[in-house]
Design a protein around this motif. Structure first.
Motif: not given
Length: 436
Positions: A72-84, A260-264, A299-309
């Motif tokens: 699944a390419a990022p444009e199909r949605g990224m599963r994102m986690v954020g912390a500080h 597609s996944v991401l940690l920030v 635009a497709a990426l942000t619409e189909r993605s989700m961030m977990v703070s």
């Protein structure tokens, strides 16, 4: 040793070494390198491939790691986690030398909303980043960490303040001035020279000529530990929010490569996030645009993605239970906490929390809910900031904690491990990120 015990041992070691945001990012980079992630640079071309694992840093204190899904390419949605990466602390002023009564002290500035009383009578050290000039004139930076206890802020004896237990207040300019040493006669101690000596000791061969500037934090040298009669708790400095950085990183290590996944992990959350490296800056959005590689793709990426703070929550303190809404007082070791606020201080909504309740049930992890008392002010996280900056649906979640913003905080020994399991389930979730 059980999986949870191993996890907590790793968490304690990570926090012990991550004494500043710079050291936290350095520790995460080492782990990503060891796991086969490729370092990217913002000023270079990127050649991203399906299944590829990458990371980049900004300011040395913020980090983004991401994986390109095989299926699944990022444009199909990224599963994102954020912390500080930052925590409330005391930071050394530019001209810090304070000489009083034959003692050498350091002028410090309070960073973030620190709980100041617990800083008294602790064995403190100093760590951070230096900018220095080499003997050949080249400007460089390096991290240092004294590790040993080299400072202390002694309390005033109760005999000299009989009302201390009733009404003592703290003036951060006058009362929080760490003690370094006792001077001999007319001795003058140059703090930058002290830093230069430490720099050369930690980085032999650096050819440093003089220290030009620094960003240095004081920290408590007491090591993190699992405590309690039955080992119910983890006690440590900087649980808010290095615990979430660690859980996010551990979850990323369990990514199966399909989605597609991401940690920030952003710096400066404790002071509002408005910086080049903060969540209210362009670091994440600029990275996502390069991943998407087109305006339509973004635009497709942000619409189909989700961030977990992921940021710690206030556990219900047994001595102060009235500070919580009666139906929303999270207990330690009863599971991660969904953080909800009608005024958007948290970014959770019914869609994002519904997905996580489903994932938690599948993973066998209990969830709790936190809503602040209606007559009290509510804190916030990078969740609403990220939702507003990037336009991605967002959930706020965290581990219940006591003594938040103290020099030493307390969390349940089961909760961080459960959060890591839940975040790993989220990273590997194959479905759409939202209701059908």
């Amino acid at each position: 040793m059980s999986e949870r015990e191993q996890f907590n041992q790793g968490l304690c070691e990570f926090i012990s070494r991550a004494t500043t945001p710079f050291h936290a990012v350095s520790e995460m980079v080492q782990r990503l390198d060891a796991s086969g992630y490729q370092r990217l640079h913002e000023d270079a071309e990127w050649a991203l491939e399906p299944g590829g694992r990458y990371y980049l840093t900004r300011n040395g204190s913020s980090l983004i790691a991401f994986g390109m899904g095989r299926d699944a390419a990022p444009e199909r949605g990224m599963r994102m986690v954020g912390a500080h990466t930052d925590s409330p602390c005391l930071m050394v002023k530019p001209v810090p030398e304070v000489r009083q009564q034959g003692y050498m002290q350091l002028g410090v500035e309070v960073y973030g909303g620190a709980l100041l009383n617990p800083w008294y009578d602790r064995d403190l050290s100093i760590a951070g980043r230096l900018s220095y000039q080499c003997r050949d004139g080249v400007l460089r930076t390096a991290l240092i960490d004294f590790r040993d206890p080299i400072a202390v802020i002694p309390s005033l004896a109760i005999h000299l303040d009989r009302e201390a237990n009733k009404s003592r207040s703290i003036n951060p300019q006058k009362d929080i001035v760490p003690l370094l040493c006792q001077l001999q006669g007319e001795e003058v101690l140059d703090f930058r020279q002290l830093l230069l000596e430490r720099l050369c000791e930690e980085h032999p061969g650096c050819a440093a000529d003089r220290v030009l500037d620094y960003e240095l934090c004081l920290y408590d040298t007491q090591r993190p530990a699992v405590v309690g009669l039955r080992g119910d708790f983890v006690a440590a400095a900087r649980l808010d929010n290095l615990l979430s950085c660690y859980t996010g990183l551990q979850a990323l290590q369990r990514w199966d490569g399909a989605t597609s996944v991401l940690l920030v992990c952003n710096d400066h959350e404790e002071v509002g996030s408005l910086s080049a490296a903060g969540a209210n800056g362009p670091f994440l959005s600029a990275t996502l645009k390069r991943i998407a590689n087109s305006q339509t793709g973004y635009a497709a990426l942000t619409e189909r993605s989700m961030m977990v703070s992921a940021d710690n929550a206030h556990g219900i303190h047994p001595n102060y239970a009235d500070r919580h809404d009666a139906n929303h007082g999270p207990l330690l070791n009863r599971g991660p906490v969904l953080k909800i606020n009608a005024n958007q201080r948290y970014a959770s909504n019914s869609e994002t929390s519904g997905l996580f309740r489903m994932l938690a049930a599948e993973e066998g992890v209990s969830l709790q809910s936190f809503v602040v008392r209606t007559d009290m002010a509510c804190g916030s996280t990078i969740g609403p900031i990220t939702a507003g900056e990037v336009g991605v649906k967002t959930l706020d979640i965290g581990v219940p904690t006591f003594a938040m913003h103290s020099v030493r905080e307390l969390a349940g020994s089961a909760d961080a491990h459960d959060l890591a399991r839940l975040l790993a389930r989220f990273y590997n979730y194959p479905g759409n990120l939202g209701a059908a």
